[in-house]
Scaffold this motif. Structure first.
Motif, mmCIF file in Angstrom:
data_model
loop_
_atom_site.group_PDB
_atom_site.id
_atom_site.type_symbol
_atom_site.label_atom_id
_atom_site.label_comp_id
_atom_site.label_asym_id
_atom_site.label_seq_id
_atom_site.Cartn_x
_atom_site.Cartn_y
_atom_site.Cartn_z
ATOM 1 N N PHE A 19 0.817 -1.223 0.000
ATOM 2 C CA PHE A 19 0.000 0.000 0.000
ATOM 3 C C PHE A 19 0.850 1.273 0.000
ATOM 4 O O PHE A 19 0.324 2.364 0.258
ATOM 5 C CB PHE A 19 -0.920 0.009 1.232
ATOM 6 C CG PHE A 19 -2.090 -0.932 1.140
ATOM 7 C CD1 PHE A 19 -3.129 -0.685 0.263
ATOM 8 C CD2 PHE A 19 -2.144 -2.073 1.942
ATOM 9 C CE1 PHE A 19 -4.215 -1.552 0.180
ATOM 10 C CE2 PHE A 19 -3.214 -2.939 1.861
ATOM 11 C CZ PHE A 19 -4.263 -2.678 0.976
ATOM 12 N N ASN B 57 -0.464 4.004 -2.103
ATOM 13 C CA ASN B 57 -1.881 4.289 -1.881
ATOM 14 C C ASN B 57 -2.016 5.295 -0.740
ATOM 15 O O ASN B 57 -1.755 4.964 0.429
ATOM 16 C CB ASN B 57 -2.635 2.988 -1.554
ATOM 17 C CG ASN B 57 -4.140 3.161 -1.539
ATOM 18 O OD1 ASN B 57 -4.646 4.231 -1.192
ATOM 19 N ND2 ASN B 57 -4.864 2.117 -1.885
ATOM 20 N N ARG C 32 -13.820 2.236 0.600
ATOM 21 C CA ARG C 32 -12.368 2.052 0.692
ATOM 22 C C ARG C 32 -12.000 0.902 1.629
ATOM 23 O O ARG C 32 -11.009 0.198 1.392
ATOM 24 C CB ARG C 32 -11.715 3.352 1.156
ATOM 25 C CG ARG C 32 -11.724 4.423 0.081
ATOM 26 C CD ARG C 32 -11.041 5.704 0.531
ATOM 27 N NE ARG C 32 -11.015 6.685 -0.555
ATOM 28 C CZ ARG C 32 -10.566 7.934 -0.425
ATOM 29 N NH1 ARG C 32 -10.104 8.357 0.755
ATOM 30 N NH2 ARG C 32 -10.566 8.753 -1.464
ATOM 31 N N ARG D 186 -12.662 -2.298 -0.456
ATOM 32 C CA ARG D 186 -11.691 -2.439 -1.552
ATOM 33 C C ARG D 186 -10.285 -2.705 -1.022
ATOM 34 O O ARG D 186 -9.541 -3.495 -1.621
ATOM 35 C CB ARG D 186 -11.707 -1.180 -2.423
ATOM 36 C CG ARG D 186 -12.972 -1.065 -3.288
ATOM 37 C CD ARG D 186 -12.764 -0.087 -4.436
ATOM 38 N NE ARG D 186 -13.931 -0.080 -5.309
ATOM 39 C CZ ARG D 186 -14.869 0.864 -5.323
ATOM 40 N NH1 ARG D 186 -14.775 1.894 -4.488
ATOM 41 N NH2 ARG D 186 -15.889 0.785 -6.149
ATOM 42 N N SER D 187 -9.928 -2.054 0.076
ATOM 43 C CA SER D 187 -8.580 -2.282 0.621
ATOM 44 C C SER D 187 -8.444 -3.715 1.125
ATOM 45 O O SER D 187 -7.378 -4.341 0.987
ATOM 46 C CB SER D 187 -8.274 -1.295 1.750
ATOM 47 O OG SER D 187 -9.135 -1.493 2.860
ATOM 48 N N ASP E 94 -8.226 -5.935 -1.951
ATOM 49 C CA ASP E 94 -6.870 -5.778 -2.501
ATOM 50 C C ASP E 94 -5.892 -6.692 -1.764
ATOM 51 O O ASP E 94 -5.034 -7.340 -2.383
ATOM 52 C CB ASP E 94 -6.406 -4.322 -2.375
ATOM 53 C CG ASP E 94 -7.027 -3.417 -3.429
ATOM 54 O OD1 ASP E 94 -7.528 -3.944 -4.438
ATOM 55 O OD2 ASP E 94 -7.007 -2.185 -3.239
ATOM 56 N N GLN E 95 -6.020 -6.710 -0.429
ATOM 57 C CA GLN E 95 -5.138 -7.564 0.371
ATOM 58 C C GLN E 95 -5.328 -9.041 0.014
ATOM 59 O O GLN E 95 -4.364 -9.758 -0.258
ATOM 60 C CB GLN E 95 -5.443 -7.381 1.865
ATOM 61 C CG GLN E 95 -5.123 -6.024 2.442
ATOM 62 C CD GLN E 95 -5.633 -5.882 3.868
ATOM 63 O OE1 GLN E 95 -5.408 -6.732 4.720
ATOM 64 N NE2 GLN E 95 -6.339 -4.788 4.137
ATOM 65 N N ILE F 176 -5.421 -9.688 -4.397
ATOM 66 C CA ILE F 176 -4.287 -9.221 -5.216
ATOM 67 C C ILE F 176 -2.967 -9.508 -4.498
ATOM 68 O O ILE F 176 -2.097 -10.198 -5.025
ATOM 69 C CB ILE F 176 -4.423 -7.721 -5.545
ATOM 70 C CG1 ILE F 176 -5.700 -7.482 -6.366
ATOM 71 C CG2 ILE F 176 -3.191 -7.224 -6.320
ATOM 72 C CD1 ILE F 176 -5.971 -6.028 -6.695
ATOM 73 N N CYS F 177 -2.845 -8.974 -3.257
ATOM 74 C CA CYS F 177 -1.601 -9.199 -2.506
ATOM 75 C C CYS F 177 -1.476 -10.654 -2.052
ATOM 76 O O CYS F 177 -0.388 -11.217 -2.026
ATOM 77 C CB CYS F 177 -1.546 -8.255 -1.311
ATOM 78 S SG CYS F 177 -0.060 -8.410 -0.308
ATOM 79 N N LYS G 100 -7.256 -18.051 -4.614
ATOM 80 C CA LYS G 100 -7.987 -16.878 -5.117
ATOM 81 C C LYS G 100 -8.958 -17.307 -6.213
ATOM 82 O O LYS G 100 -10.116 -16.872 -6.252
ATOM 83 C CB LYS G 100 -7.001 -15.844 -5.680
ATOM 84 C CG LYS G 100 -6.061 -15.216 -4.669
ATOM 85 C CD LYS G 100 -5.077 -14.307 -5.419
ATOM 86 C CE LYS G 100 -3.898 -13.947 -4.552
ATOM 87 N NZ LYS G 100 -2.876 -13.188 -5.299
ATOM 88 N N TYR H 189 -13.312 -7.600 -9.095
ATOM 89 C CA TYR H 189 -12.186 -8.466 -8.752
ATOM 90 C C TYR H 189 -12.391 -9.857 -9.350
ATOM 91 O O TYR H 189 -11.440 -10.468 -9.844
ATOM 92 C CB TYR H 189 -12.034 -8.569 -7.229
ATOM 93 C CG TYR H 189 -11.585 -7.289 -6.577
ATOM 94 C CD1 TYR H 189 -10.235 -7.041 -6.345
ATOM 95 C CD2 TYR H 189 -12.501 -6.316 -6.200
ATOM 96 C CE1 TYR H 189 -9.812 -5.861 -5.740
ATOM 97 C CE2 TYR H 189 -12.101 -5.139 -5.602
ATOM 98 C CZ TYR H 189 -10.748 -4.914 -5.368
ATOM 99 O OH TYR H 189 -10.335 -3.735 -4.783
ATOM 100 N N ARG I 283 -11.695 -9.678 -12.990
ATOM 101 C CA ARG I 283 -10.249 -9.559 -13.225
ATOM 102 C C ARG I 283 -9.567 -10.922 -13.090
ATOM 103 O O ARG I 283 -8.691 -11.276 -13.885
ATOM 104 C CB ARG I 283 -9.656 -8.562 -12.217
ATOM 105 C CG ARG I 283 -8.228 -8.134 -12.554
ATOM 106 C CD ARG I 283 -7.651 -7.231 -11.475
ATOM 107 N NE ARG I 283 -8.547 -6.132 -11.136
ATOM 108 C CZ ARG I 283 -8.317 -5.261 -10.154
ATOM 109 N NH1 ARG I 283 -7.222 -5.382 -9.418
ATOM 110 N NH2 ARG I 283 -9.165 -4.291 -9.903
#
Length: 559
Positions: free
Chosen positions: A222, A225, A272, A275-276, A279-280, A283-284, A320, A430, A433
């Motif tokens: 992040f 970000n 947020r 989404r955060s 993202d973790q 994606i991460c 995932k 997500y 994607r």
């Protein structure tokens, strides 16, 4: 096992006494730990399992775990995630587990820090607040200021907690083995695997080098970000037992609920926050496992700060993909896709009835098929999936249950701030994607090459494996392994019956001996022993022997 009993005998006795206290004495008796109770408790305790009904079973389990201390509190917190194996009311009760601990005194804290760094606290920090920010069963945190002026939070592990937890883990392994030998449900849900998962989790939580590494990964993720704040780790002031990070202080969640402070928009915060987290996780591949209000701070400009990465989950690319497929399968009404995905995600039992399982998936699919995202609550979806897997004794790996619990926690948070925000709506991009990435030609070719390599590599080992198998068959060295999980239980029953027969025979023998002595005293001729109280001595000896035999049988717990 005997060695462990001797080494940890006092702790075993404490655990057994607490189990009996909260109405689980029947388990103590069934698994053969009855003898660890003192004789008075063996006599007065209830082993039927029908007493102690003033509280629900969930409340009794929670109180029991809190009384047993930090290891068992952490075990309960882990089990609270396992709604795939526990009834919801028990899991809910265990989510309320609290660490009732007294903070470590300041001098002990300072001594601990000095031992870790070889310097007194005054040389390490320009200011160190002796009053702790928060205290838990494993660690506590203090506010401090470095010599260079940075405000930091210093997390210190409690003295000797490692020994306490390691001893308790040994005992838990022992108890899991005993319970699995006695109960079918314990074997079905693989209690030993849960203990192994727990031991890894709690050891990771105590290892602050590992927590520092995780925090740094998310801090770097992040880094570009501006809306997400992850504390910086100060490695030179961190060890395996002490962790020093940026001190984050902002608005608390309760302040947003009562009315957003100036510069904060609850709707933006909710978006947020979701989404955060996505993202973790997606994606991460590393996500905060416990995003409750105490681990979140909020700032003007709608910024969000995460703290305390002691409990994190990990998702690799396959995990995932499976999580995305699960949601897609529900929304598209594809039962076969749901079945394949759950098969990939979980440990399916050998005796699974696929026809019945698919029928239950059909019911689940119909419930959510063609339902708009805005009308689907992620908490309800996860709960329904866990109910189906629990019904068919399907075990879900920890990282999925942790992800499910974290998403349910997030949904609860955002619902109180803005009822119009829906996690699945925000998660849809997500999923798309992940799907596009999977269909990418380069990804497909990579997967094809890897699968081809595995096929070729495994094929090369087939001749040698076949030769070894045939050789063993020819030489008569083939071994057949049989599992008789109820054997120990049957042996215990036989032992109990033998004890009762022995007791009856000895009682009959004593009666005959006493009868002979009484007859001899009454009708026999006078002798040199006439003045000796033979009857009294005989009765005393017989009663003494009788009590020894009775006590040994009774203490074995198999009478």
């Amino acid at each position: 096992m005997i060695g462990k009993h001797i080494r940890h005998i006092k702790r075993y006795q404490e655990i057994v006494a607490v189990l009996v206290k909260y109405g689980f004495g029947y388990i103590v008796k069934d698994v053969g730990l009855f003898h660890l109770l003192s004789l008075p408790k063996q006599i007065i305790s209830d082993f039927s399992g029908t007493g102690n009904e003033q509280k629900s079973i969930g409340q009794r389990i929670r109180s029991m775990l809190e009384e047993l201390g930090p290891t068992f509190i952490k075990l309960g917190q882990l089990l609270s995630l396992r709604t795939d194996i526990l009834p919801e009311q028990i899991a809910e009760a265990m989510r309320e587990l609290q660490d009732h601990v007294t903070p470590i005194d300041p001098q002990t804290v300072k001594k601990r820090i000095s031992e870790e760094f070889g310097k007194p606290v005054e040389e390490l920090f320009s200011r160190f607040d002796e009053n702790c920010l928060a205290a838990a069963s494993i660690a506590q945190a203090h506010y401090a200021v470095l010599k260079t002026g940075e405000e930091v939070a210093v997390k210190i592990r409690r003295p000797d907690i490692e020994t306490v937890i390691e001893n308790d883990i040994e005992i838990l392994w022992d108890l899991a083995s005993l319970v699995e030998k006695r109960y079918e449900w314990a074997r079905t849900y693989q209690i030993s695997d849960i203990v192994e998962e727990f031991s890894l989790a709690i050891r990771s939580e105590m290892d602050y080098i590992m927590e520092a590494r995780t925090t740094e990964k998310l801090h770097d993720f992040f880094n570009n970000n501006d809306t997400i704040v992850i504390p910086k780790v100060y490695r030179e002031f961190s060890t395996q037992r002490v962790l020093t990070l940026d001190y984050i202080h902002g608005y608390k969640y309760s302040e947003l609920v009562s009315g957003p402070p100036e510069g904060i928009d609850n709707k933006v915060i909710c978006e947020r926050l979701v989404r955060s987290f996505l993202d973790q996780a997606l994606i991460c591949g590393i996500f905060h496992g416990d995003p409750h209000p105490g681990n979140l701070f909020f700032f003007s400009g709608n910024k969000i700060g995460y703290i305390d990465f002691g409990q994190v989950g990990h998702l690799n690319d396959a995990m995932k993909r499976d999580f995305g497929d699960l949601i897609i399968g529900l929304m598209k009404g594809n039962t076969e896709m749901l079945f394949r995905t759950i098969s990939s995600m979980t440990n399916m039992p050998d005796d699974l009835n696929e026809r019945h399982f698919k029928a239950d998936l059909d019911v689940l699919r119909e419930k959510y098929y063609r339902l708009p995202f805005k009308d689907v609550h992620i908490g309800k979806v996860i709960h329904d999936i866990f109910e189906v897997t629990k019904k068919h004794h399907i075990s879900i790996p920890k990282n999925y249950t942790l992800l499910g619990k974290a998403l349910i926690t997030l949904e609860g948070l955002i619902t109180r701030l803005d009822r119009n925000i829906n996690i699945l709506e925000l998660a849809e991009p997500y999923g798309q994607r992940l799907l596009i990435k999977r269909l990418n030609p380069s990804e497909l070719s990579k997967k094809f090459l890897l699968n081809g390599y595995d096929i070729v590599e495994n094929s090369m080992h087939i001749p040698s494996l076949l030769r070894k198998t045939l050789t063993h068959l020819y030489k008569g060295k083939t071994r057949v392994e049989m599992k008789l999980p109820q054997l120990e239980f049957l042996l215990a029953k036989v032992d109990r019956a033998a004890n009762r027969i022995s007791f009856s025979i000895m009682l009959l023998s004593f009666s005959i001996i006493l009868s002979c002595i009484i007859i001899g005293e009454t009708f026999g001729s006078r002798s040199l022993l006439s003045n000796v109280p033979v009857l009294g001595i005989a009765v005393t000896v017989v009663l003494f022997m009788f009590m020894i035999v009775l006590l040994s049988i009774f203490r074995s717990g198999r009478f």
